[in-house]
Design an enzyme around this catalytic site. Structure first.
Site, PDB file in Angstrom:
ATOM      1  N   SER A   7      70.270  21.414 -17.711  1.00 14.84           N
ATOM      2  CA  SER A   7      70.172  20.996 -19.111  1.00 14.84           C
ATOM      3  C   SER A   7      68.709  20.876 -19.509  1.00 14.84           C
ATOM      4  CB  SER A   7      70.855  19.639 -19.288  1.00 14.84           C
ATOM      5  OG  SER A   7      70.425  19.068 -20.509  1.00 14.84           O
ATOM      6  N   ASP A  34      71.745  21.024 -25.117  1.00 15.30           N
ATOM      7  CA  ASP A  34      72.387  19.873 -25.754  1.00 15.30           C
ATOM      8  C   ASP A  34      71.907  19.717 -27.190  1.00 15.30           C
ATOM      9  OD1 ASP A  34      73.956  18.597 -23.576  1.00 15.30           O
ATOM     10  OD2 ASP A  34      71.999  18.534 -22.598  1.00 15.30           O
ATOM     11  N   MET A  36      72.192  17.513 -30.513  1.00 15.37           N
ATOM     12  CA  MET A  36      72.631  16.174 -30.941  1.00 15.37           C
ATOM     13  C   MET A  36      72.288  15.956 -32.408  1.00 15.37           C
ATOM     14  SD  MET A  36      71.232  13.959 -27.766  1.00 15.37           S
ATOM     15  CE  MET A  36      71.645  14.363 -26.070  1.00 15.37           C
ATOM     16  N   HIS A  65      76.097  22.840 -25.911  1.00 13.47           N
ATOM     17  CA  HIS A  65      76.950  21.648 -25.956  1.00 13.47           C
ATOM     18  C   HIS A  65      76.665  20.905 -27.269  1.00 13.47           C
ATOM     19  CE1 HIS A  65      77.739  17.424 -23.949  1.00 13.47           C
ATOM     20  NE2 HIS A  65      78.588  17.683 -24.905  1.00 13.47           N
ATOM     21  N   MET A 136      82.783  14.881 -19.536  1.00 17.26           N
ATOM     22  CA  MET A 136      81.542  14.091 -19.578  1.00 17.26           C
ATOM     23  C   MET A 136      81.626  13.029 -18.491  1.00 17.26           C
ATOM     24  SD  MET A 136      79.506  15.335 -21.841  1.00 17.26           S
ATOM     25  CE  MET A 136      78.244  14.087 -21.568  1.00 17.26           C
ATOM     26  N   GLY A 141      74.730  11.537 -25.072  1.00 20.26           N
ATOM     27  CA  GLY A 141      73.635  11.088 -25.928  1.00 20.26           C
ATOM     28  C   GLY A 141      72.282  11.000 -25.255  1.00 20.26           C
ATOM     29  N   PHE A 142      72.275  10.819 -23.946  1.00 17.46           N
ATOM     30  CA  PHE A 142      71.001  10.649 -23.244  1.00 17.46           C
ATOM     31  C   PHE A 142      71.054  11.314 -21.876  1.00 17.46           C
ATOM     32  CE2 PHE A 142      71.927   6.997 -25.876  1.00 17.46           C
ATOM     33  CZ  PHE A 142      70.777   6.864 -26.649  1.00 17.46           C
ATOM     34  N   GLY A 143      69.919  11.831 -21.444  1.00 18.35           N
ATOM     35  CA  GLY A 143      69.817  12.316 -20.073  1.00 18.35           C
ATOM     36  C   GLY A 143      69.507  11.132 -19.154  1.00 18.35           C
ATOM     37  N   ASP A 174      79.206  17.002 -16.695  1.00 18.73           N
ATOM     38  CA  ASP A 174      77.914  16.807 -17.354  1.00 18.73           C
ATOM     39  C   ASP A 174      77.561  15.328 -17.385  1.00 18.73           C
ATOM     40  OD1 ASP A 174      75.671  16.929 -18.965  1.00 18.73           O
ATOM     41  OD2 ASP A 174      76.726  17.645 -20.754  1.00 18.73           O
ATOM     42  N   GLY A 175      76.461  14.994 -16.708  1.00 17.60           N
ATOM     43  CA  GLY A 175      75.935  13.632 -16.753  1.00 17.60           C
ATOM     44  C   GLY A 175      75.838  12.985 -15.392  1.00 17.60           C
ATOM     45  N   GLY A 176      74.617  12.708 -14.980  1.00 16.88           N
ATOM     46  CA  GLY A 176      74.394  11.987 -13.727  1.00 16.88           C
ATOM     47  C   GLY A 176      74.744  12.767 -12.474  1.00 16.88           C
TER      48      GLY A 176
HETATM   49  C1  DX5 Z   1      74.092  13.994 -22.183  1.00 15.55           C
HETATM   50  C2  DX5 Z   1      73.934  15.491 -22.139  1.00 15.55           C
HETATM   51  C3  DX5 Z   1      73.622  15.997 -20.797  1.00 15.55           C
HETATM   52  C4  DX5 Z   1      72.318  15.534 -20.212  1.00 15.55           C
HETATM   53  C5  DX5 Z   1      72.505  15.474 -18.734  1.00 15.55           C
HETATM   54  O1  DX5 Z   1      74.592  13.614 -23.407  1.00 15.55           O
HETATM   55  O2  DX5 Z   1      75.141  16.123 -22.569  1.00 15.55           O
HETATM   56  O3  DX5 Z   1      73.721  17.422 -20.746  1.00 15.55           O
HETATM   57  O4  DX5 Z   1      71.234  16.351 -20.517  1.00 15.55           O
HETATM   58  O5  DX5 Z   1      71.395  14.900 -18.159  1.00 15.55           O
HETATM   59  P1  DX5 Z   1      71.417  14.312 -16.690  1.00 15.55           P
HETATM   60  O6  DX5 Z   1      71.795  15.416 -15.753  1.00 15.55           O
HETATM   61  O7  DX5 Z   1      70.015  13.842 -16.485  1.00 15.55           O
HETATM   62  O8  DX5 Z   1      72.411  13.191 -16.670  1.00 15.55           O
HETATM   63 ZN    ZN Z   2      75.359  18.296 -22.178  1.00 21.74          ZN
END
Ligand code: DX5
Ligand code: ZN
Length: 222
Positions: A7, A34, A36, A65, A136, A141-143, A174-176
């Site tokens: 991402s 991503d 937003m 996304h 998800m 919303g956040f990385g 997607d996420g963490g």
């Molecule tokens: C979160 C995004 C993700 C994000 C993942 O809302 O959809 O794609 O960039 O970041 P990481 O891998 O750091 O959790």
């Molecule tokens: Zn994403």
């Protein structure tokens, strides 16, 4: 087949082109982008002009996304700026089936994303139309957030539902996602892995190689 989709939300935007090329050279499978809108999720990231620019420097498939309310309004625009795969959130669409149909009509792969609180079962009547489902594994919303382990059960429920319906769709998470948890997520049944921080937050080549090794050590391909 297992695929890695870094991402770019976690990339250094001052060196975005350079980092994308580095990821491409490292053998990643697609680029996760991503978008937003500051409404469906609190932040605003980037949109069509950025996608259009990076489309010119790489052949990697663009996995876009959309964390955007009523994304049906923008499906054609994202096709035109270079999306190959388009993901919309079930929670953001009044007319989810219409939105998915439109994405496919324009020649893109269609995916639906589910927030952590949305059950797999909510996709029952649209699943046969989907190329993939995005589970998800954090709230969008956040990385850089922490993976929610309860989503492993959702991935398993999704496979159960697909089995019942005779549907074969890819399952993206997607996420963490990190090198520490990727194996248990593979075991639960995911096969496409979005990774922001754990690819762009360090040595891109080394990080991508770590994921590819994890994929290779499993001979369980779909
Ligand atoms: C979160 C995004 C993700 C994000 C993942 O809302 O959809 O794609 O960039 O970041 P990481 O891998 O750091 O959790
Ligand atoms: Zn994403």
């Amino acid at each position: 087949m297992y695929q890695l989709a870094p991402s770019i939300l976690s990339a250094d935007f001052a060196r975005l082109g350079e980092q994308i090329l580095e990821a491409e050279k490292a053998g990643v499978d697609m680029l996760h982008i991503d978008v937003m809108d500051g409404s469906f999720v609190p932040r605003i990231s980037y949109g069509m002009p950025v996608i259009e620019s990076i489309r010119r420097i790489t052949e990697l498939p663009f996995d876009v996304h959309l964390m955007v309310q009523e994304p049906l309004r923008f499906v054609r625009d994202f096709k035109e700026c270079g999306a190959d795969l388009l993901t919309v959130h079930a929670e953001a669409c009044t007319h989810l089936h219409t939105t998915v149909t439109e994405i496919k009509k324009l020649g893109m792969k269609a995916g639906v994303a589910l927030n952590p609180a949305t059950p797999a079962e909510s996709l029952r009547y649209v699943l046969p139309e989907l190329d993939y489902v995005l589970v998800m594994t954090v709230n969008p919303g956040f990385g850089g957030q922490k993976f929610l382990p309860s989503m492993l059960d959702k991935i398993r429920s999704l496979h159960k539902l697909m089995g019942e319906l005779g549907v074969k769709a890819d399952v993206e998470v997607d996420g963490g996602i990190t090198l520490q948890n990727v194996r248990e997520v593979m075991d639960a049944g995911a096969n496409w892995f979005v990774a922001g921080t754990s690819v762009f937050g360090g040595d891109i080549k080394q990080n991508a190689a770590g994921f590819k090794a994890a994929f290779g050590n499993e001979d369980k391909c779909r």
